[in-house]
Design a protein around this motif. Structure first.
Motif, short mmCIF file in Angstrom:
data_model
loop_
_atom_site.label_atom_id
_atom_site.label_comp_id
_atom_site.label_asym_id
_atom_site.label_seq_id
_atom_site.Cartn_x
_atom_site.Cartn_y
_atom_site.Cartn_z
N GLN A 124 -13.38 -5.25 8.25
CA GLN A 124 -13.99 -4.95 6.96
C GLN A 124 -13.28 -5.63 5.81
O GLN A 124 -13.90 -6.16 4.89
N LEU A 125 -11.94 -5.67 5.88
CA LEU A 125 -11.19 -6.31 4.80
C LEU A 125 -11.53 -7.79 4.68
O LEU A 125 -11.75 -8.30 3.58
N GLN A 143 -15.81 -8.08 4.10
CA GLN A 143 -16.43 -7.43 2.93
C GLN A 143 -15.48 -7.31 1.75
O GLN A 143 -15.77 -7.80 0.65
N VAL A 144 -14.36 -6.65 1.98
CA VAL A 144 -13.47 -6.27 0.89
C VAL A 144 -12.77 -7.48 0.28
O VAL A 144 -12.17 -7.39 -0.79
N ILE A 145 -12.86 -8.62 0.93
CA ILE A 145 -12.30 -9.86 0.38
C ILE A 145 -12.81 -10.12 -1.04
O ILE A 145 -12.12 -10.73 -1.85
N VAL A 199 -13.50 -2.73 14.31
CA VAL A 199 -12.95 -3.02 12.99
C VAL A 199 -12.44 -1.73 12.36
O VAL A 199 -12.77 -0.63 12.78
N GLU A 200 -11.61 -1.87 11.32
CA GLU A 200 -11.10 -0.71 10.61
C GLU A 200 -12.21 -0.09 9.77
O GLU A 200 -13.10 -0.80 9.30
N ASP A 201 -12.15 1.22 9.56
CA ASP A 201 -13.10 1.86 8.64
C ASP A 201 -12.41 2.59 7.50
O ASP A 201 -13.07 3.19 6.65
N VAL A 202 -11.09 2.57 7.46
CA VAL A 202 -10.32 2.98 6.28
C VAL A 202 -9.15 2.01 6.12
O VAL A 202 -8.56 1.56 7.11
N ALA A 245 -2.86 -9.31 4.62
CA ALA A 245 -2.98 -7.84 4.61
C ALA A 245 -3.25 -7.32 6.02
O ALA A 245 -2.67 -6.31 6.44
N ARG A 246 -4.10 -8.00 6.76
CA ARG A 246 -4.37 -7.59 8.15
C ARG A 246 -3.11 -7.72 9.00
O ARG A 246 -2.81 -6.85 9.82
#
Length: 329
Positions: A171-172, A175-177, A210-213, A316-317
């Protein structure tokens, strides 16, 4: 002046959004080709947005060889990138490419090198940089920024490839990029990043890796901090992408980059200013690319910017996977 001949590579949902924008600029751009490994998707896009006049291809090499393009719009999923950027650059074709531009640092900088060597104009799809409220912020004398905080909340399963971390990056990354790119745009280059990520809500969902938080803290040379937190377990049907900024002379609260309230904290009485806009950000980013092509000037978000924002989310990942703070080059 003739319209710039344009092709779309990858004919999924985002391709339709770009095709709609092309239709708004008939004297500036013309959709002449659509390419997707699924022929029916390319045919559907051509029929809907060019009355079937745009040629249909299932192989990007054949399309680039058979058409005399000015612009290539790349709407491939992260795992789908091969050599389309390098091939376009060799032919002098300008690029609008969706984020993230790659899944690895090496691939991203390979794209940058090819495009800059060829001298083509490139624009990465960080359309939030074109928000009217954000542009207003950048005209202000806000002083040093001390804190940037952003959230990205949604709740959807998305496509099967998106749920697979090997294909989307997580997600990071996928999307969150967007929020990390805004943080860089407003604060400059961070020096360290520390992150935590987990899959709390989808452990029983097949294929969901994938991460969800997630929560990430970035530090900056002036001592400023950036905080980005995200979830794919929030309110179904809602996409919340808001952020706040605290600077020496100003505090700003953004509902999105078109909507914000500004508090001028260094002035007596703390006057405020509200910006509310409905600007089409996809249209603005394409117009910026067209202007750069016509004038020879820079775009707001060239591939180099896409590579830097990718490096940040990959760091970050890495931090989340290692449990350690990562220092950025």
């Amino acid at each position: 002046m003739k319209p710039l001949k344009t092709a779309i590579l990858g004919c999924g949902g985002f391709a339709k959004r770009h095709a709609q924008v092309l239709q708004q600029l008939p004297t500036e751009v013309q959709l002449v080709a659509c390419c997707d490994r699924n022929a029916w998707k390319a045919q559907e896009l051509s029929a809907q947005y060019s009355a079937g006049q745009a040629q249909v291809f299932t192989d990007h090499t054949r399309m680039l060889e058979a058409t005399d393009l000015d612009i290539l719009i790349v709407c491939l999923p992260p795992y789908g990138h091969t050599d389309e950027v390098e091939q376009a650059a060799q032919r002098g074709i300008h690029l609008l490419i969706e984020k993230p531009i790659a899944l690895s640092r090496d691939k991203a900088w390979q794209m940058v090198e090819a495009s800059e060597k060829a001298g083509i104009k490139t624009q990465v799809g960080f359309m939030y940089r074109f928000g009217e409220a954000l542009e207003y912020l950048r005209t202000l004398d806000s002083g040093p920024v001390g804190l940037f905080s952003a959230r990205y909340f949604c709740n959807a399963l998305h496509a099967p490839w998106w749920r697979d971390k090997e294909k989307s990056g997580g997600q990071l990354v996928e999307q969150v990029i967007h929020m990390f790119d805004l943080m860089r745009y407003l604060m400059g280059e961070p020096v360290t990043v520390y992150a935590k990520q987990a899959n709390l809500f989808h452990q029983q969902t097949p294929g969901y890796s994938v991460e969800d938080v997630s929560a990430t803290i970035a530090t900056f040379p002036n001592g400023g901090l950036g905080v980005v937190y995200a979830s794919n377990g929030a309110i179904p049907g809602q996409w919340i992408k808001d952020f706040k900024l605290v600077a020496q002379n100003l505090t700003a609260a953004f509902g999105d980059t078109n909507q914000a309230r500004f508090f001028f904290t260094a002035q007596p009485g703390v006057p405020t200013q509200t910006i509310e806009s409905s600007r089409d950000l996809y249209l603005a980013q394409l117009q910026d690319l067209i202007q750069a092509i016509r004038s020879g000037g820079p775009t707001r978000t060239p591939l180099r910017e896409g590579a830097k924002s990718l490096e940040l989310v990959l760091a970050a990942r890495q931090s989340a996977e290692s449990g350690a703070e990562v220092r950025l080059a």
